[in-house]
Structures are given as structure tokens and as C-alpha cells.
Design a protein around this motif. Structure first.
Motif, PDB file in Angstrom:
ATOM      1  N   THR A  89      -9.765  64.774  27.937  1.00 26.47           N
ATOM      2  CA  THR A  89      -9.989  65.620  26.771  1.00 26.47           C
ATOM      3  C   THR A  89      -8.678  66.241  26.302  1.00 26.47           C
ATOM      4  OG1 THR A  89     -12.259  66.101  27.459  1.00 26.47           O
ATOM      5  CG2 THR A  89     -11.240  67.640  25.907  1.00 26.47           C
ATOM      6  N   ALA A  90      -7.917  66.776  27.244  1.00 25.12           N
ATOM      7  CA  ALA A  90      -6.636  67.405  26.889  1.00 25.12           C
ATOM      8  C   ALA A  90      -5.677  66.391  26.274  1.00 25.12           C
ATOM      9  CB  ALA A  90      -6.015  68.058  28.125  1.00 25.12           C
ATOM     10  N   VAL A  91      -5.587  65.220  26.872  1.00 25.01           N
ATOM     11  CA  VAL A  91      -4.676  64.188  26.363  1.00 25.01           C
ATOM     12  C   VAL A  91      -5.086  63.769  24.954  1.00 25.01           C
ATOM     13  CG1 VAL A  91      -3.928  61.798  26.675  1.00 25.01           C
ATOM     14  CG2 VAL A  91      -3.930  63.360  28.624  1.00 25.01           C
ATOM     15  N   LEU A  92      -6.365  63.472  24.762  1.00 24.75           N
ATOM     16  CA  LEU A  92      -6.821  63.019  23.442  1.00 24.75           C
ATOM     17  C   LEU A  92      -6.735  64.127  22.395  1.00 24.75           C
ATOM     18  CD1 LEU A  92      -9.837  60.787  24.476  1.00 24.75           C
ATOM     19  CD2 LEU A  92      -7.586  60.051  23.648  1.00 24.75           C
ATOM     20  N   ALA A  93      -6.971  65.361  22.806  1.00 28.80           N
ATOM     21  CA  ALA A  93      -6.846  66.474  21.868  1.00 28.80           C
ATOM     22  C   ALA A  93      -5.399  66.692  21.450  1.00 28.80           C
ATOM     23  CB  ALA A  93      -7.422  67.747  22.491  1.00 28.80           C
ATOM     24  N   GLY A  94      -4.482  66.223  22.279  1.00 31.06           N
ATOM     25  CA  GLY A  94      -3.066  66.332  21.961  1.00 31.06           C
ATOM     26  C   GLY A  94      -2.554  65.221  21.059  1.00 31.06           C
ATOM     27  N   GLU A 102      -8.598  45.844  19.824  1.00 31.50           N
ATOM     28  CA  GLU A 102      -8.605  45.857  21.298  1.00 31.50           C
ATOM     29  C   GLU A 102      -8.525  47.283  21.828  1.00 31.50           C
ATOM     30  OE1 GLU A 102      -9.399  44.408  24.817  1.00 31.50           O
ATOM     31  OE2 GLU A 102      -9.416  43.212  22.990  1.00 31.50           O
ATOM     32  N   LYS A 103      -7.685  48.093  21.227  1.00 29.97           N
ATOM     33  CA  LYS A 103      -7.577  49.493  21.643  1.00 29.97           C
ATOM     34  C   LYS A 103      -8.901  50.214  21.384  1.00 29.97           C
ATOM     35  CE  LYS A 103      -3.799  52.189  21.390  1.00 29.97           C
ATOM     36  NZ  LYS A 103      -2.690  52.932  20.750  1.00 29.97           N
ATOM     37  N   ALA A 104      -9.509  49.952  20.239  1.00 25.45           N
ATOM     38  CA  ALA A 104     -10.799  50.570  19.917  1.00 25.45           C
ATOM     39  C   ALA A 104     -11.861  50.167  20.934  1.00 25.45           C
ATOM     40  CB  ALA A 104     -11.231  50.182  18.506  1.00 25.45           C
ATOM     41  N   LEU A 143     -15.432  55.729  26.007  1.00 23.85           N
ATOM     42  CA  LEU A 143     -15.049  57.113  26.286  1.00 23.85           C
ATOM     43  C   LEU A 143     -15.839  58.108  25.446  1.00 23.85           C
ATOM     44  CD1 LEU A 143     -11.190  56.764  26.707  1.00 23.85           C
ATOM     45  CD2 LEU A 143     -12.979  56.733  28.453  1.00 23.85           C
ATOM     46  N   THR A 144     -16.393  57.654  24.327  1.00 20.65           N
ATOM     47  CA  THR A 144     -17.178  58.582  23.508  1.00 20.65           C
ATOM     48  C   THR A 144     -18.383  59.104  24.286  1.00 20.65           C
ATOM     49  OG1 THR A 144     -18.445  56.785  22.490  1.00 20.65           O
ATOM     50  CG2 THR A 144     -16.436  57.503  21.352  1.00 20.65           C
ATOM     51  N   GLY A 145     -19.063  58.235  24.992  1.00 15.49           N
ATOM     52  CA  GLY A 145     -20.199  58.669  25.813  1.00 15.49           C
ATOM     53  C   GLY A 145     -19.765  59.551  26.966  1.00 15.49           C
ATOM     54  N   VAL A 146     -18.666  59.189  27.594  1.00  9.61           N
ATOM     55  CA  VAL A 146     -18.132  59.986  28.712  1.00  9.61           C
ATOM     56  C   VAL A 146     -17.803  61.399  28.234  1.00  9.61           C
ATOM     57  CG1 VAL A 146     -16.144  60.212  30.267  1.00  9.61           C
ATOM     58  CG2 VAL A 146     -17.243  57.992  29.980  1.00  9.61           C
ATOM     59  N   ALA A 152     -19.018  67.199  27.524  1.00  5.25           N
ATOM     60  CA  ALA A 152     -19.256  68.356  26.656  1.00  5.25           C
ATOM     61  C   ALA A 152     -20.617  68.987  26.950  1.00  5.25           C
ATOM     62  CB  ALA A 152     -19.152  67.941  25.192  1.00  5.25           C
ATOM     63  N   LYS A 153     -21.635  68.161  27.160  1.00 10.22           N
ATOM     64  CA  LYS A 153     -22.964  68.684  27.491  1.00 10.22           C
ATOM     65  C   LYS A 153     -22.933  69.439  28.814  1.00 10.22           C
ATOM     66  CE  LYS A 153     -25.452  65.049  25.071  1.00 10.22           C
ATOM     67  NZ  LYS A 153     -26.177  63.789  25.219  1.00 10.22           N
TER      68      LYS A 153
END
Length: 123
Positions: free
Chosen positions: A53-58, A72-74, A80-83, A88-89
């Protein structure tokens, strides 16, 4: 001298709230306390997701623009969206438990004249 007045109905509601807290069941079962308390140390459930979360938020728009263009990256990031949603829940659930514990302390503490001052001292 008190500056606020409490009407009879409000006083009765406050008394009911106080009694509810004094007789409430635990927010979580006693046999689950240690598991919940130790969950924060679980790499799979917390540590990795926290760091992710921290890495992606950055990351800024350039990262997400690249993700939008690179299939390929997508594909790598899609799961990770489900993770992250599950993470978050989990955090929201713990936040609700923390708010409940705080509210219960406040209700019980209101029985002491200096409780608010004690709470403010710690802040």
C-alpha cells in the motif's frame, strides 16, 4: 458552574448508555483476543499489504499511465486489487473495534470528574 443543562430525556438516554456499557458483552470473544492482537505480525495478512500500500501510494501518474499501456504489467498487478481491498476491509474492521473500545472507555470514564482532563493530558 455548569453551562449546559441536560433535560430529563437526555439524562435517561445517558443513563441507559452507561448501563449498556457496564453490562456489555466483549466486542470480540475472549478466545479470539490473542489471534486478533497477533494478526498484525502476520506477513501474509498485514506486513506485505501494508508495505505494498505504501509503495503504490507513493507512485504518481507516470506509474499508472505505464500500467495502462503495458498489458503484461497490468496482468501482474490485477490480482493486487483484491488483496488491497481485503486489506482495507481488515483495517476498517479493526478501526471499528478501536472506536468501540474508545467509546466504552469514554462512557465508563465519565463517572470520574477529571476524566476529560486526564485524557487531554495524554494527548
Amino acid at each position: 458552574m455548569a453551562t449546559n443543562t441536560v433535560n430529563q430525556q437526555e439524562a435517561e438516554e445517558l443513563d441507559r448508555l452507561y448501563e449498556q456499557v457496564m453490562t456489555c458483552e466483549p466486542a470480540i470473544p475472549k478466545d479470539q483476543v490473542d489471534d486478533l492482537a497477533d494478526m498484525v505480525f502476520n506477513k501474509e495478512l498485514f506486513i506485505r499489504q501494508w508495505r505494498l500500500t505504501a509503495v503504490l501510494a507513493g507512485e504518481g501518474g507516470a506509474f499508472y499511465a505505464d500500467l495502462a499501456e503495458d498489458e503484461e504489467k497490468a496482468r501482474v498487478f490485477a490480482p493486487l486489487t483484491g488483496v488491497l481491498d481485503d486489506f482495507a476491509k481488515r483495517l476498517r474492521g479493526m478501526a471499528e473495534i478501536a472506536e468501540s473500545a474508545s467509546a466504552r472507555i469514554m462512557v465508563a470514564g465519565c463517572n470520574h470528574e477529571n476524566f476529560i482532563a486526564w485524557a487531554e493530558e495524554a494527548a
